[in-house]
Design an enzyme around this catalytic site. Structure first.
Site, PDB file in Angstrom:
ATOM      1  CG  HIS A 183      49.026  30.053  42.700  1.00 34.53           C
ATOM      2  ND1 HIS A 183      48.321  28.894  42.166  1.00 34.53           N
ATOM      3  CD2 HIS A 183      48.048  30.660  43.268  1.00 34.53           C
ATOM      4  CE1 HIS A 183      47.097  28.867  42.518  1.00 34.53           C
ATOM      5  NE2 HIS A 183      46.833  29.813  43.151  1.00 34.53           N
ATOM      6  CB  SER A 187      48.052  32.531  50.836  1.00 35.77           C
ATOM      7  OG  SER A 187      47.474  31.971  49.614  1.00 35.77           O
ATOM      8  CE  LYS A 209      38.437  29.533  55.875  1.00 35.45           C
ATOM      9  NZ  LYS A 209      38.586  30.783  55.032  1.00 35.45           N
ATOM     10  CG  ASP A 210      37.435  29.265  48.732  1.00 29.54           C
ATOM     11  OD1 ASP A 210      37.453  30.142  49.645  1.00 29.54           O
ATOM     12  OD2 ASP A 210      38.351  29.208  47.941  1.00 29.54           O
ATOM     13  CD  GLU A 253      25.143  53.054  42.695  1.00 25.54           C
ATOM     14  OE1 GLU A 253      24.775  53.374  43.800  1.00 25.54           O
ATOM     15  OE2 GLU A 253      24.419  52.545  41.724  1.00 25.54           O
TER      16      GLU A 253
END
Length: 371
Positions: A183, A187, A209-210, A253
């Site tokens: 922040h 972005s 959107k999230d 894994e």
């Protein structure tokens, strides 16, 4: 909610928020599982059976936690891949470094969690990884301290459990730092352009959107946990430990297979360990290698873009190699894959810079193109 964002963020920018939700699911399901787990070499398997068969919805919690680990690392790799492809590390190197730290912590938590079921792969995987400590000066003494003795025992399992319980909260705190650093500068965006004068508020444009991303993520997690709970699990994880018999193939894994393939590509223990750490930590060098670039996105660099997709394909190739027995052609394949991984990772920012110089007709060294 008023955080200014570029107006052109695509779906690949959803991974960060999805990772945060997945981390919350992992912490909550892990807390519930820890209430019925016993960190004792003689009782760990029995407590796992109790969770799966007798505890109320224990089977669902265990499946969710196991599937959540695979989903978490899948999102991490997509998140890192997006950062490399769109050059996010150029605009925000401190965010990138905090992200690399989060990845290392997540690898540690993921490995420790793989040990707790106390199956065949748990024991021998822990044996392989902890013996790497002997490469360093004083490593034998540190190994003895960590194990609580000269061999892996209940004391070792208790320490693994405590670390696996505590480190996710460290990751949670570090995630908050990661977001705060993000922040500070804002972005990046798919075009790699400065959008300071053209921004939109995070809400409602990206909250909605999230939410769509969360729905698809939760549906995928539910499908993986409830329909295919053992798709990523090794069958040997369900077998009792036999300390007198080493499995033909010891493997972690799927999300650690690329690093394991690199570790085994060199027959010398110290050399393999050095290459593995170079492959993992090499992404931390990208901001330094690209600090002279003026653009971010790889969309303007077809050669860099091609190298990126070779790097991604080679990552999958190394995963396949890591699951095979280290013999014959698989050893040579691992060495080739290791070279390609390191070469592409270090070449991408350099090639992008050279292509950028050529496109924008700036004074640069074009000898690599023969001009």
């Amino acid at each position: 909610m008023k955080y200014p964002c570029p107006p052109n963020l695509n779906i690949w920018w959803n991974m960060g928020s999805m990772l945060f939700v997945t981390l919350g699911i992992q912490i909550l399901s892990g807390l519930m599982l820890s209430m019925n787990y016993t960190a004792d070499s003689a009782l760990a398997t029995s407590s796992m059976n109790y969770i799966l068969r007798d505890a109320n919805y224990g089977w669902a919690l265990r499946s969710t936690h196991m599937a959540g680990a695979s989903l978490f690392f899948a999102l991490i790799y997509i998140h890192v891949g997006r950062g490399v492809y769109y050059g996010s590390y150029m605009k925000m190197p401190h965010v990138w470094y905090s992200g690399v730290t989060l990845y290392l912590l997540s690898m540690g938590v993921g490995f420790l969690g793989y040990v707790l079921p106390w199956g065949v792969m748990s024991y021998w995987g822990l044996t392989v990884i902890t013996n790497m400590m002997t490469v360093f000066p004083g490593g034998a003494r540190a190994l003895e301290w960590f194990q609580g003795g000269f061999s892996i025992s209940t004391l070792t399992l208790k320490r693994v459990f405590v670390l696996h319980f505590l480190l996710p909260f460290v990751i949670l705190g570090m995630s908050v730092v990661h977001v705060i650093l993000l922040h500070n500068k804002g972005s990046s965006n798919p075009l790699g352009l400065d959008t300071t004068e053209l921004v939109v508020p995070f809400h409602p444009y990206y909250t909605s959107k999230d939410l769509v991303g969360f729905v698809f993520m939760l549906v995928g997690l539910a499908a993986l946990a409830l329909t295919f709970p053992k798709i990523t699990a090794d069958p040997l994880q369900w077998q009792a430990i036999n300390k007198m018999k080493t499995p033909a193939v010891i493997k972690p894994e799927w999300y650690f297979l690329y690093a394991y393939a690199i570790l085994r590509s060199v027959p010398h223990k110290a050399g393999g360990l050095a290459l593995m750490f170079a492959a993992i930590l090499g992404i931390a060098l990208l901001p330094t290698l690209a600090k002279w670039s003026k653009t971010q996105s790889m969309k303007i660099s077809p050669i860099g873009e091609a190298l990126f997709f070779v790097w991604v394909a080679n990552f999958v190739f190394l995963g396949i190699i890591g699951s095979q027995e280290p013999a014959g052609a698989w050893i040579l394949a691992g060495q080739v894959g290791t070279f390609v991984h390191l070469f592409c990772m270090l070449s991408i920012p350099i090639v992008n810079k050279k292509w950028e110089d050529l496109v924008f007709y700036e004074d640069g060294d074009y000898s690599f193109l023969g001009v």
